[in-house]
Each structure stands twice: as structure tokens, then as C-alpha cells.
Design a protein around this motif. Structure first.
Motif: not given
Length: 482
Positions: A65-67, A159, A162-163, A171, A470
Motif C-alpha cells: 500500500q502507499t503507506r 508505490q 512514487r515515494a 505518477d 516522505t
């Protein structure tokens, strides 16, 4: 969050990173410089730790996930910075404290280029090579390798991309699949490194120096194998080659990919960020050259060479040197240093706030001036022919605010450790912008400042490399809530 998958990824990354200790180990054996044991021990510790983390959770199967991506990215740089310090700490000849070893490792991986070591000309070549390799991996190589390999293990890579990817727009993909995107970026990175090394070698560098300086040039790192940096070679040809590749590496790598694919420079000419970046380099270099010449600091040719080289080096946050710019007359040192806050383009290996953000801030400021004259007018902000959503502009202003506040807090903390104003100001700026050399007591190296200041600057380097949010998002309670 899926901690089992996070530990699985971290274990894989540590094992991959341990393999990068083998080239300097082999070089040490070949040269018989008695430092191979430091790399061998570091390899064994790093690989064993990665294997120990990976084995208990190697069957975990979840999409990131993004987190999860934010946490892995932050752990990636901090943990690899820790394990990357092992060869420096173990080496008897360096006799480095843990703080100094960690500082050098994080500085390398974040492509900052701030060093605590002196006497580089007399250090073993295996240690010198390892420092340069850290910067090359930190620039873009190791994250791209990770993104390319992790999908093969059943772990989504977007993910992480992106981070980690610099810039306000995160994106966009060069190719439809993230694995292909990673391969494309890695191909461009390797190709540019090989071209840079070849140019250096043809320009008069030894093969070893050419490879090492190509690593740090393309990574916008600034580490050198000599205390005098690029000035050691005393060659206008090498200075010109370095200036070109610093400028070129500060451009978005997506543009390099499209330019290579289409065999055309139209992508560079059409891109607003690239034009803005090139224009400021031209203006800033002209001011620097002119001022150096008319103040009698150098003759015309030396003003041209040193002025353009140092300005490009500082603006792109590379940090190479041919002269001590902090000793230049009147306002020049501070002008150069402030340009480092802009840095290179988004999607490049440069530090700073990135050209795209600075350009949007300027456009927003100009829009507010026009709104004073026409309060009811709808005035969109455009980049090229595309309107920028207000949400993006708000995010840029938020980034700018947090960036400056972070700078101010760490600046005050450094003053509290006993450093003087100029040293504190430039050390924090050079670290958060991933520049390297500063002014005052850190103009040449960071070896003489106190340990608490070095720890603060390590955090600043990580903060700059991870583009503030981040890393800071991990310190918010909301991030850890289900």
C-alpha cells in the motif's frame, strides 16, 4: 500496514546491497591493499542480517500500500546508510568513529558529497572506489534495481517509485509497466555513466579516476578521489566535460529517455522546466563570470572556466570544486549557495527543491500580483500549454513552507551545538539540498565539527533526499493509525 511484507522487502534489499560490497572487495584483493577484510566482514554482516530478516516472512504475499511504500523508502535509505558505514568503521587505516562512518555513508547514498575524510590522495583505492560507488547507487541505480526486481517476487513496485521519484508529479511512467520504467531509467543511467567515464578518460584522467568521477558526476554527488576535487587535474578540458555532464544529469531523466527514443532534442526544447533550468544556469553563470573578471579575481579565461564550472556545480547540487567559491568576493558565495535551493529538474538525481517547484512558485507569485489588479479574473497557472490544478500549486507551497521551516529548525539546532552563524547556515543548506560543500568551517570538509551537529546533518541529508514529506510523514500519528 503489512509489516511482514515490509520486512520481506527490507531483507531482500539488504541482501542485494551486500552484493555491492563485492566489487571493492575484489579491487582490494587485486591491489593487495589490506582492506579486503573490511569489505568481507561488512558483506557477511549485511547479507546475514538481510537473510535473517527475510527468512521468517519470505512466504508473505500482499500488495504494498502507499503507506508501506513510504515506510520502506525511509527504511531503505536509513538502514542502507547504517550498513553502508561498516567498511568505513571496520577499516583500521581510516580509524573512523561510528558517527563519522555513518555520516560518510549517508552523505554518499544521499548524493550529498559532504565528507569527513581528508588525505583522500593517500587513501587505498578500494575505499575511494567504494565511496564513489555509494553515490552512484544512491543517485538512481539501486532504487531502480529494487523496483525492477521486486515485482518478480510478487511485490508491486509502483508505490516505491512514487515515494522515491523526485519532483511534484510522481505518477507519470515512461512505459506502461513499472518494471519497464525501471529498466528504461536504469539503462539511461548506465549509458550516461559510461559516456561520462569515456569522456573523462579521453580528456586525460586515468581509467580509475574516470570511472570514479563518472559515478559521482552522473549521480550529482560530488565525491572525488582527490582532496582538490576536479581542481586536482588542472585541466580546462576536464572542467568542460564535467560542466556538461553535471548540467545534463540535472535534467529530468524522462526527457533523456524520450530524446534517446526519438533521436531528437525537441523534447528538451519543448519542456518548460528544462528551459527554465537552462535559462537560470545561463544567467547565473554570466553574472558569476562577469563579477569574477571585473573584480580582478581571475583573468577572462579563468573567470569563464571557474565561474561557469562552480555555478553549475552548486546549482545542480553536485558539489565538485576547482576553486574555493566561499572565498570569492562580496555577494558571490551567497548567490551561488542560494541557487542550490533550486537544484536540478524533477526526475533527475539532483537535490534542492527542484526547478519545477520553483517555477510554479514564481508563476503563483506573478498570478497573485495580477489578481491585485483584476480581483475577479480567473487566471490559470500553465506549464507549457497545460493548466496546473490548484491542488498541485497548494502542495508545492506546502512543500516550500515545510522545507524552509525544517531548514530554520535545524539551523537553530546547529547554532545551539556551538557552530558559528555562517557554518551553521551553510552546513544545513548544503545538507538538506544534498549539495556537500558549504562555507565557514565546512567549506573544505566536515571532519572538524562536533558529533551532535553531524547527527543533525545526517537527518538533514535524509530529509532532502526523500523530499521532506516522505520522511516527516512517518512522525505523524495519523500515519500509524489503522
Amino acid at each position: 500496514m503489512h509489516f511482514s511484507v515490509i520486512f520481506r522487502v527490507l531483507g531482500v534489499l539488504l541482501m542485494i546491497f551486500s552484493l555491492t560490497l563485492l566489487p571493492p572487495f575484489a579491487l582490494s584483493l587485486w591491489l593487495n591493499d589490506d582492506h579486503h577484510h573490511a569489505f568481507l566482514i561488512a558483506f557477511a554482516i549485511t547479507f546475514a542480517t538481510g537473510l535473517g530478516i527475510w527468512l521468517p516472512v519470505h512466504r508473505a504475499r500482499h500488495d504494498l500500500q502507499t503507506r508501506d511504500g513510504f515506510l520502506i523508502t525511509a527504511l531503505f535509505w536509513s538502514v542502507l546508510g547504517l550498513f553502508g558505514s561498516l567498511p568505513f568503521y571496520i577499516s583500521a587505516e581510516l580509524d573512523a568513529s561510528f558517527t563519522d562512518a555513518l555520516f560518510e555513508s549517508i552523505s554518499g547514498l544521499t548524493t550529498t558529497g559532504a565528507t569527513v575524510f581528508t588525505g583522500l590522495d593517500f587513501l587505498p583505492k578500494s575505499i575511494l572506489y567504494y565511496r564513489q560507488q555509494l553515490q552512484w547507487l544512491g543517485g538512481i541505480g539501486i532504487i531502480v534495481i529494487a523496483v525492477a526486481i521486486l515485482p518478480m517476487l510478487g511485490i508491486g513496485g509502483m508505490q516505491l517509485y512514487r515515494a522515491e521519484t523526485p519532483g511534484p508529479v510522481k505518477d507519470s511512467k515512461l512505459t506502461p509497466r513499472i518494471t519497464e520504467t525501471a529498466k528504461a531509467l536504469f539503462f539511461m543511467y548506465v549509458a550516461l555513466t559510461l559516456l561520462c567515464a569515456l569522456a573523462y578518460w579521453l580528456g586525460g584522467m586515468s581509467g580509475f579516476d574516470a570511472i570514479c568521477h563518472a559515478f559521482s558526476t552522473v549521480a550529482i554527488g560530488g565525491f572525488s578521489t582527490h582532496d582538490a576535487s576536479i581542481g586536482f587535474f588542472n585541466s580546462p578540458v576536464i572542467m568542460a566535460i564535467c560542466t556538461f555532464f553535471m548540467f545534463f544529469s540535472g535534467i529530468n531523466f524522462a526527457l533523456h529517455f524520450f530524446g534517446w527514443r526519438e533521436h531528437s532534442i525537441r523534447q528538451y526544447l519543448k519542456d518548460p522546466e528544462c528551459r527554465f533550468y537552462s535559462a537560470w544556469i545561463l544567467v547565473g553563470a554570466l553574472i558569476t563570470i562577469t563579477y569574477l573578471y571585473f573584480t580582478g579575481t581571475y583573468g577572462f579565461f579563468d573567470s569563464l572556466m571557474h565561474g561557469s564550472f562552480e555555478f553549475v556545480s552548486v546549482l545542480t547540487t553536485t558539489g565538485f570544486g576547482t576553486a574555493d567559491f566561499s572565498a570569492w568576493p562580496t555577494f558571490l558565495p551567497f548567490m551561488l549557495f542560494l541557487f542550490a535551493f533550486m537544484g536540478g529538474c524533477g526526475g533527475s538525481t539532483a537535490g534542492g527543491m527542484k526547478v519545477m517547484r520553483v517555477m510554479l512558485i514564481c508563476k503563483q507569485g506573478y498570478r497573485e500580483i495580477k489578481r491585485l489588479i483584476h480581483p475577479s479574473a480567473i487566471i490559470p497557472i500553465k506549464v507549457g500549454k497545460k493548466s496546473v490544478p490548484d491542488r498541485v500549486v497548494e502542495a508545492v507551497w506546502g512543500f516550500f513552507a515545510v522545507y524552509i521551516i525544517s531548514f530554520m529548525v535545524m539551523f537553530l539546532l546547529l547554532l545551539a551545538t556551538g557552530l558559528d552563524f555562517v557554518t551553521s547556515f551553510s552546513a544545513v543548506g548544503a545538507s538538506i539540498n544534498n549539495l556537500g560543500p558549504g562555507m565557514g568551517d565546512v567549506a573544505a570538509h566536515y571532519g572538524n565539527i562536533n558529533d551532535p551537529a553531524k547527527w543533525i546533518l545526517c537527518f538533514a541529508m535524509l530529509l532532502g533526499r526523500l523530499e521532506v514529506f516522505t520522511l516527516l510523514v512517518l512522525f505523524t500519528p495519523m500515519f500509524w493509525r489503522r
